[in-house]
Design an enzyme around this catalytic site. Structure first.
Site, mmCIF file in Angstrom:
data_model
loop_
_atom_site.group_PDB
_atom_site.id
_atom_site.type_symbol
_atom_site.label_atom_id
_atom_site.label_comp_id
_atom_site.label_asym_id
_atom_site.label_seq_id
_atom_site.Cartn_x
_atom_site.Cartn_y
_atom_site.Cartn_z
ATOM 1 N N CYS A 103 -14.157 23.912 0.408
ATOM 2 C CA CYS A 103 -14.823 22.930 -0.230
ATOM 3 C C CYS A 103 -16.392 23.257 0.334
ATOM 4 O O CYS A 103 -17.393 23.306 -0.342
ATOM 5 C CB CYS A 103 -14.547 21.673 -0.257
ATOM 6 S SG CYS A 103 -14.234 20.872 1.446
ATOM 7 N N HIS A 105 -18.033 14.763 1.593
ATOM 8 C CA HIS A 105 -18.621 15.173 2.678
ATOM 9 C C HIS A 105 -20.544 15.065 2.147
ATOM 10 O O HIS A 105 -20.711 15.048 1.044
ATOM 11 C CB HIS A 105 -18.539 16.707 2.666
ATOM 12 C CG HIS A 105 -17.086 17.276 3.196
ATOM 13 N ND1 HIS A 105 -16.358 16.764 4.229
ATOM 14 C CD2 HIS A 105 -16.135 17.852 2.547
ATOM 15 C CE1 HIS A 105 -15.221 17.445 4.447
ATOM 16 N NE2 HIS A 105 -14.976 17.864 3.198
#
Lengths: 355, 355
Positions: free
Chosen positions: B140, B220
């Site tokens: 990711c 994140h």
């Protein structure tokens, strides 16, 4: 003896008061507080003369069974220097009072740089404070960045510093702060105030800082990149930083992986309130890629400015040189943790999961 | 129609399966799962043929009242392509099986780059995957970085990228992950694996990455610095990034201050599982200082690789061009959030604190 009063007895004020009491050349004249809370009780137990920071609230102290030594103006009159550790913005407003009594004062990093004669970090610009009326000890993060940049600038030259500050959301007691389970750009605009604030100490350093806020209370963490004017080895950088009394290189052997264990370590060593006065630099994180230096450092937001306040008192009065003042402060507080890991010592044996 | 099987039906696998079902040129042959847990029940409810990923555990499914369509080898035989979304390390071990049946497979970012023919990000290197036996959709974070670097590299040239990744500790369901109330250098050594991983996509890009882990689960956050080979204005960078379908510039007017509100916004728009397939770049954070570009972007760790997996299926089989595949994927999933803020619309009125 320098007679020092502390106006504002919260997170910073109570630590500075204890640090003043530990100095051989200072006398704590007393502390001023706005409310008779648990911190006021603790001041009384320690025998610190307590003054009402807001005279109109004197009755609250009497009602709480706390004897006052007087009001804040009495404290100012009794002191050669005032350390103002009141909340952001209040310090600046208090300056008129300090000027009325011609008492020099030290403000904290929440105040505007424009309101003071000079901003201060002992390692960087101690001599600029001599004779000043109002000195500002910069914020915990700016102090931590300036301490780190000082030797790098002197030894290698700093072309540009780029720092991401991963900030604790609030102190452990600040129950109305956040975030919970979030990672917030804070501020979302670039740069954060820290870069410009470092320039109040090092006007010529090129530094960009950005800030992020996370759900943690113990310490800040800085992700530091400094593009140097030369290419030292990692070993050279380690030695350089290791020679600085207020930079603690966290050794790999310590088994300290984050801010939680750092604080636990500080408490295990008997540090008052588990305070970490030093920048805590992860030794393993120091890396050099071409001219780019990288490292992580953790900053204890409640503690790293305490030795700076002590040095600012001496710097302002011109009593000691930078080197002597820092040495006295460090010795009396017990600054310096690396020596605990020097020389022969027993191997660290981790406790089992069962104990 | 490309017949696609999904081996591994957890966080990524279940999302990819749904995305395959939404494509006009693909047929989901089924999904393989190790255990008959809540996700297996959901697969059955959706009518996905369910296969036992570990044949020895077939009885567990029968005991739980779930009918199996067969074992994982049956799924492989029935498929033109397998998307392997098993836990890190398992995918690589599965490759022998895929090779036995001469079925090309797509692995996830947890596998080693050395184990595959090519690593993949649709925007960056779509054409490299054609005819490959094993393709790896990168993690990711690496996907998010590559998508951002693609237009910057093409338009301005990238001299050096320096990124601090402030990583969520675990996904919302990963109850045994930490940290709690800590900020951990992770890894403490520089660089983190993300920089080298970006080089599997862009071998010539100079990038240093460092990682930190914090107590958050939603997304994140990347603190990005890119030193460019030229000096665009902020407006030019905004326009450039805004033109990319998988980069969402979070507008100031949206009143979104962190990852919590981003996810809430995604759910409000009806996104399945509140997924954010796009890099979420804070529009206000885009800043240019000389050649240095700064910005913050949030990456939804559970979702941003989903469109990449879909494109990798087409890229591998050579059925569509990069542009066409990305357009079909984006259209069928509903990628693209900026249009919600385009043109005339009602002013955003914040809810009062009472509601």
């Amino acid at each position: 003896m320098i007679r020092v009063g502390v106006n504002g007895y919260g997170t910073i004020g109570k630590r500075v008061a204890d640090a003043i009491r530990a100095q051989p050349d200072m006398k704590l004249t007393g502390v001023a507080k706005t409310r008779p809370n648990y911190e006021a009780e603790a001041a009384v137990r320690k025998g610190y003369p307590l003054y009402a920071a807001i005279p109109e609230r004197s009755d609250q102290f009497t009602d709480a069974g706390i004897d006052l030594a007087g009001e804040v103006e009495d404290l100012i009159i009794a002191s050669d220097v005032i350390v103002d550790a009141t909340p952001s913005g209040v310090g600046e407003a208090n300056c008129e009072l300090y000027e009325t009594y011609d008492t020099p004062a030290i403000l904290q990093g929440g105040e505007s740089a424009d309101a003071v004669d000079t901003s201060f970090v002992a390692r960087a610009n101690y001599d600029k404070a001599e004779g000043a009326d109002i000195v500002r000890v910069v914020s915990c993060n700016t102090t931590g960045l300036s301490r780190l940049l000082a030797p790098l600038q002197e030894e290698y030259g700093v072309e540009k510093a780029r720092v991401t500050l991963i900030r604790r959301g609030g102190d452990p007691g600040q129950v109305d702060r956040g975030p919970i389970n979030d990672i917030l750009p804070d501020p979302v605009t670039v740069p954060s105030h820290h870069g410009p604030d470092v320039k109040t100490i090092y006007p010529d350093v090129d530094i960009d800082t950005v800030g992020v806020k996370v759900p943690a209370t113990l310490m800040h963490l800085h992700s530091v990149n400094v593009t140097l004017a030369s290419q030292p080895t990692v070993a050279e950088v380690r030695q350089l930083l290791s020679d600085e009394s207020r930079l603690f290189l966290v050794p790999e052997v310590a088994g300290i992986d984050g801010t939680g264990k750092l604080k636990e370590f500080a408490m295990d060593t008997g540090r008052p309130r588990g305070d970490l006065w030093e920048n805590c630099i992860w030794d393993e994180s120091i890396a050099v890629e071409g001219n780019d230096l990288y490292l992580f450092q953790s900053i204890h937001q409640e503690a790293d400015v305490v030795p700076e306040n002590i040095d600012a008192i001496r710097a302002l009065t011109g009593r000691e040189t930078q080197e002597d003042s820092m040495a006295i402060t460090d010795d009396r507080l017990g600054v310096g943790l690396e020596s605990l890991f020097d020389g022969p010592r027993r191997r660290v044996v981790p406790h089992s999961a069962d104990d």
